[in-house]
Design a protein around this motif. Structure first.
Motif, PDB file in Angstrom:
ATOM      1  N   SER A  30       0.931  -1.158  -0.073  1.00  0.00           N
ATOM      2  CA  SER A  30      -0.158  -0.046  -0.025  1.00  0.00           C
ATOM      3  C   SER A  30       0.849   1.142  -0.056  1.00  0.00           C
ATOM      4  O   SER A  30       0.592   2.242  -0.800  1.00  0.00           O
ATOM      5  CB  SER A  30      -1.325  -0.036   1.109  1.00  0.00           C
ATOM      6  OG  SER A  30      -1.646   0.913   1.181  1.00  0.00           O
ATOM      7  N   VAL A  31       1.816   1.266   0.939  1.00  0.00           N
ATOM      8  CA  VAL A  31       2.730   2.740   0.993  1.00  0.00           C
ATOM      9  C   VAL A  31       3.713   2.555  -0.310  1.00  0.00           C
ATOM     10  O   VAL A  31       3.598   4.046  -0.577  1.00  0.00           O
ATOM     11  CB  VAL A  31       3.650   2.570   2.109  1.00  0.00           C
ATOM     12  CG1 VAL A  31       3.021   2.673   3.332  1.00  0.00           C
ATOM     13  CG2 VAL A  31       4.683   1.407   2.204  1.00  0.00           C
ATOM     14  N   THR A  34       1.098   4.326  -2.800  1.00  0.00           N
ATOM     15  CA  THR A  34       1.088   5.672  -2.367  1.00  0.00           C
ATOM     16  C   THR A  34       1.952   6.526  -3.046  1.00  0.00           C
ATOM     17  O   THR A  34       1.714   7.707  -3.152  1.00  0.00           O
ATOM     18  CB  THR A  34       1.012   5.796  -0.823  1.00  0.00           C
ATOM     19  OG1 THR A  34      -0.165   4.859  -0.191  1.00  0.00           O
ATOM     20  CG2 THR A  34       0.568   7.121  -0.301  1.00  0.00           C
ATOM     21  N   THR A  37       1.023   7.351  -6.363  1.00  0.00           N
ATOM     22  CA  THR A  37      -0.055   8.403  -6.290  1.00  0.00           C
ATOM     23  C   THR A  37       0.317   9.554  -6.079  1.00  0.00           C
ATOM     24  O   THR A  37      -0.165  10.751  -6.716  1.00  0.00           O
ATOM     25  CB  THR A  37      -1.197   7.994  -5.403  1.00  0.00           C
ATOM     26  OG1 THR A  37      -1.745   6.702  -5.794  1.00  0.00           O
ATOM     27  CG2 THR A  37      -2.232   9.098  -5.430  1.00  0.00           C
ATOM     28  N   GLU A  63      -5.651  16.516   0.423  1.00  0.00           N
ATOM     29  CA  GLU A  63      -4.968  15.288   1.049  1.00  0.00           C
ATOM     30  C   GLU A  63      -5.074  15.501   2.600  1.00  0.00           C
ATOM     31  O   GLU A  63      -5.224  14.301   3.210  1.00  0.00           O
ATOM     32  CB  GLU A  63      -3.718  15.131   0.595  1.00  0.00           C
ATOM     33  CG  GLU A  63      -3.302  14.889  -0.875  1.00  0.00           C
ATOM     34  CD  GLU A  63      -2.013  15.071  -1.438  1.00  0.00           C
ATOM     35  OE1 GLU A  63      -1.129  15.028  -0.341  1.00  0.00           O
ATOM     36  OE2 GLU A  63      -1.765  15.088  -2.640  1.00  0.00           O
ATOM     37  N   ARG A  94     -10.849   2.794  -1.354  1.00  0.00           N
ATOM     38  CA  ARG A  94      -9.710   3.586  -1.841  1.00  0.00           C
ATOM     39  C   ARG A  94      -9.366   2.867  -3.137  1.00  0.00           C
ATOM     40  O   ARG A  94      -9.024   3.583  -3.976  1.00  0.00           O
ATOM     41  CB  ARG A  94      -8.358   3.381  -0.731  1.00  0.00           C
ATOM     42  CG  ARG A  94      -8.603   4.201   0.469  1.00  0.00           C
ATOM     43  CD  ARG A  94      -7.248   4.676   1.126  1.00  0.00           C
ATOM     44  NE  ARG A  94      -6.959   3.050   1.748  1.00  0.00           N
ATOM     45  CZ  ARG A  94      -5.585   3.020   2.677  1.00  0.00           C
ATOM     46  NH1 ARG A  94      -5.054   4.365   2.854  1.00  0.00           N
ATOM     47  NH2 ARG A  94      -5.464   1.815   3.355  1.00  0.00           N
ATOM     48  N   LEU A 122      -9.956   9.613  -0.866  1.00  0.00           N
ATOM     49  CA  LEU A 122      -8.587   8.919  -0.654  1.00  0.00           C
ATOM     50  C   LEU A 122      -8.372   9.411   0.838  1.00  0.00           C
ATOM     51  O   LEU A 122      -7.940   8.649   1.747  1.00  0.00           O
ATOM     52  CB  LEU A 122      -7.773   9.056  -1.536  1.00  0.00           C
ATOM     53  CG  LEU A 122      -7.786   8.431  -2.566  1.00  0.00           C
ATOM     54  CD1 LEU A 122      -6.795   8.771  -3.750  1.00  0.00           C
ATOM     55  CD2 LEU A 122      -7.688   6.542  -2.510  1.00  0.00           C
ATOM     56  N   THR A 126      -7.990   7.403   4.194  1.00  0.00           N
ATOM     57  CA  THR A 126      -6.827   6.983   5.020  1.00  0.00           C
ATOM     58  C   THR A 126      -6.905   7.518   6.376  1.00  0.00           C
ATOM     59  O   THR A 126      -6.199   6.750   7.121  1.00  0.00           O
ATOM     60  CB  THR A 126      -5.623   7.993   4.310  1.00  0.00           C
ATOM     61  OG1 THR A 126      -5.461   7.509   2.769  1.00  0.00           O
ATOM     62  CG2 THR A 126      -4.365   7.926   4.958  1.00  0.00           C
ATOM     63  N   ASP A 184      -1.691   1.813  -8.324  1.00  0.00           N
ATOM     64  CA  ASP A 184      -1.964   2.140  -6.691  1.00  0.00           C
ATOM     65  C   ASP A 184      -3.209   1.312  -6.280  1.00  0.00           C
ATOM     66  O   ASP A 184      -3.129   0.793  -5.084  1.00  0.00           O
ATOM     67  CB  ASP A 184      -1.937   3.397  -6.602  1.00  0.00           C
ATOM     68  CG  ASP A 184      -2.012   3.978  -4.868  1.00  0.00           C
ATOM     69  OD1 ASP A 184      -1.501   2.746  -4.205  1.00  0.00           O
ATOM     70  OD2 ASP A 184      -2.230   4.905  -4.646  1.00  0.00           O
ATOM     71  N   TYR A 188      -4.068  -1.407  -2.997  1.00  0.00           N
ATOM     72  CA  TYR A 188      -5.283  -1.593  -1.892  1.00  0.00           C
ATOM     73  C   TYR A 188      -5.786  -2.754  -1.984  1.00  0.00           C
ATOM     74  O   TYR A 188      -6.319  -3.290  -1.061  1.00  0.00           O
ATOM     75  CB  TYR A 188      -6.116  -0.251  -2.184  1.00  0.00           C
ATOM     76  CG  TYR A 188      -5.388   0.932  -1.885  1.00  0.00           C
ATOM     77  CD1 TYR A 188      -4.981   1.365  -0.625  1.00  0.00           C
ATOM     78  CD2 TYR A 188      -5.605   2.084  -2.755  1.00  0.00           C
ATOM     79  CE1 TYR A 188      -4.313   2.518  -0.264  1.00  0.00           C
ATOM     80  CE2 TYR A 188      -4.964   3.360  -2.318  1.00  0.00           C
ATOM     81  CZ  TYR A 188      -4.340   3.463  -1.183  1.00  0.00           C
ATOM     82  OH  TYR A 188      -3.643   4.817  -0.942  1.00  0.00           O
TER      83      TYR A 188
END
Length: 442
Positions: A30-31, A34, A37, A63, A94, A122, A126, A184, A188
């Motif tokens: 996931s990171v 990110t 993104t 964000e 997400r 998003l 988050t 991305d 997720y």
């Protein structure tokens, strides 16, 4: 012989435990996504949708705004329901939100307004996921292994900061920025499958014979618990200070390097990469710094290193052959300290807070920190427009020193072991006076 016995009794790595390995794998994917993104969304806005500077600014603000709007309320929710189910729903939403961008682009219907909505969704999800997983983790690994668990998760995040932007550049060059976001979305999906295989947690149990509080009262209770705990209060205060002033620096970072220092775009990218490598190195050194200095002094050292790094960046000579080297070294040192502070302070919050309050305490701390960062970014722009770029960056860099100074004169400096202190088996968490509160170095 004694050393061999100690090695035999040392617990196995958490990565050998199936439950933590699942969470770590999902979070690592996931990171990494990110970071893609982080590059692909603004490039989609600028290159595909011809975004104006104001629209680019709004996109960035969306964000972080969800934490300020919803963080405290999400904390209350997470103290009243199982956290794993929240993480699962957040991953699904997400993935679906990000997937819409390449679909809309393929259908030729993508607009900047849709990008705003996706980024806001998003951000909201988050908030839910981050607070839920920080509150879920203690029950998964046990409070005695939280520093190790947070260290491994932070190491993955720092590694993604190093590899992610480069991978994003390749994907964008190959597929285009909107389509790269599909990668991305898939991360997720991976996170969803790993979290779904984790053991379900129970709803945190409130104290017996205590009636359920209203939402407002529950929020106030979370704030009160954080404020009454001396170590959490001082660490959160320091985090607010350093985020306020470092945001002044970072809001002007790219503009300062290009216009004031006079280095090119390629060198700016290398300065950013040096910072990412510094964060990775810091993640790998958390355990050693804790053993060398003790947990409390290691937190203070991490703050001091970040201050030194920001000052080096601010003092990078204009249009000099040494400018790039000084800025890159400053970036490396500044970000080296960040994961050290994050791992130790997040672990302290998780160790010190009862399970039924974890969501609210985490939410209170994160909301204060994000709020300070937002205010710092606005202050940086305002001050630079009046006093100049270098002056604003110097003020921001110098201001970060206050965070280390605050902790140096707090009970944090006397803490050798966060877990022992939080559980009552180490030095008292309450402030002490007189010369006896100075710990000896090992």
């Amino acid at each position: 012989m004694r050393q061999s016995a100690d090695m035999r009794t040392r617990p196995a790595s958490l990565l050998r435990q199936r439950k933590f390995a699942l969470l770590w794998a999902g979070q690592s994917a996931s990171v990494f996504g990110t970071e893609i993104t982080f590059v692909a969304v603004p490039l989609t806005a600028v290159l595909v949708l011809d975004a104006t500077p104001m629209e680019a600014g709004v996109l960035r603000a969306l964000e972080t705004v969800p934490f300020l709007l919803f963080g405290l309320f999400v904390g209350v929710l997470l103290d009243r329901r199982a956290r794993r189910s929240v993480m699962i729903v957040a991953d699904v939403v997400r993935a679906a939100a990000l997937a819409w961008i390449p679909i809309a682009y393929a259908l030729d219907v993508l607009t900047i307004a849709q990008l705003f909505v996706v980024v806001f969704v998003l951000g909201v999800m988050t908030v839910f996921f981050d607070l839920a997983y920080q509150s879920y983790l203690p029950g998964l690994v046990g409070r005695d292994r939280l520093t190790e668990a947070n260290g491994k998760l932070q190491l993955s995040a720092s590694g993604a900061q190093v590899a992610g932007p480069g991978a994003a550049g390749l994907l964008i060059a190959w597929l285009g920025a909107p389509v790269a976001l599909a990668v991305d979305a898939m991360t997720y999906v991976i996170s969803f499958f790993t979290v779904a295989r984790l053991p379900a947690d129970e709803v945190a149990k409130a104290q017996p014979d205590v009636p359920a509080a209203s939402v407002g009262a529950a929020i106030r209770e979370g704030i009160s618990v954080l404020w009454r705990h001396p170590l959490l209060r001082w660490c959160t205060t320091a985090a607010v200070i350093i985020n306020l002033f470092s945001a002044v620096v970072m809001s002007l970072f790219f503009l300062f390097l290009v216009q004031e220092v006079g280095i090119g775009a390629a060198q700016v990218g290398l300065v950013v990469a040096a910072g990412s490598v510094g964060a990775l190195a810091g993640s790998m050194m958390v355990g050693r710094l804790s053993r060398w200095f003790g947990d409390g002094p290691a937190i203070i050292v991490s703050m001091a290193l970040s201050t030194l790094g920001y000052l080096l960046v601010a003092l990078a000579p204009a249009k000099s052959s040494a400018a790039f080297a000084v800025a890159a070294l400053g970036s490396f040192i500044a970000l080296f300290g960040v994961p050290v502070f994050n791992v130790l302070v997040v672990s302290l919050r998780q160790i010190s807070t009862p399970d039924e309050l974890l969501g609210r305490v985490n939410a209170t701390a994160r909301t204060c920190i994000w709020g300070a960062a937002s205010a710092g970014a606005l202050l940086g722009g305002a001050f630079a427009s009046v006093a100049g770029l270098r002056e604003a960056v110097l003020v921001g860099a110098a201001g970060t020193f206050l965070a280390a100074l605050v902790l140096l004169f707090s009970p944090v400096r006397a803490v050798r072991d966060l877990h022992a202190t939080a559980t009552g088996h180490g030095p008292a968490a309450e402030p002490r006076t007189g010369p006896t509160d100075q710990e000896q170095t090992p």
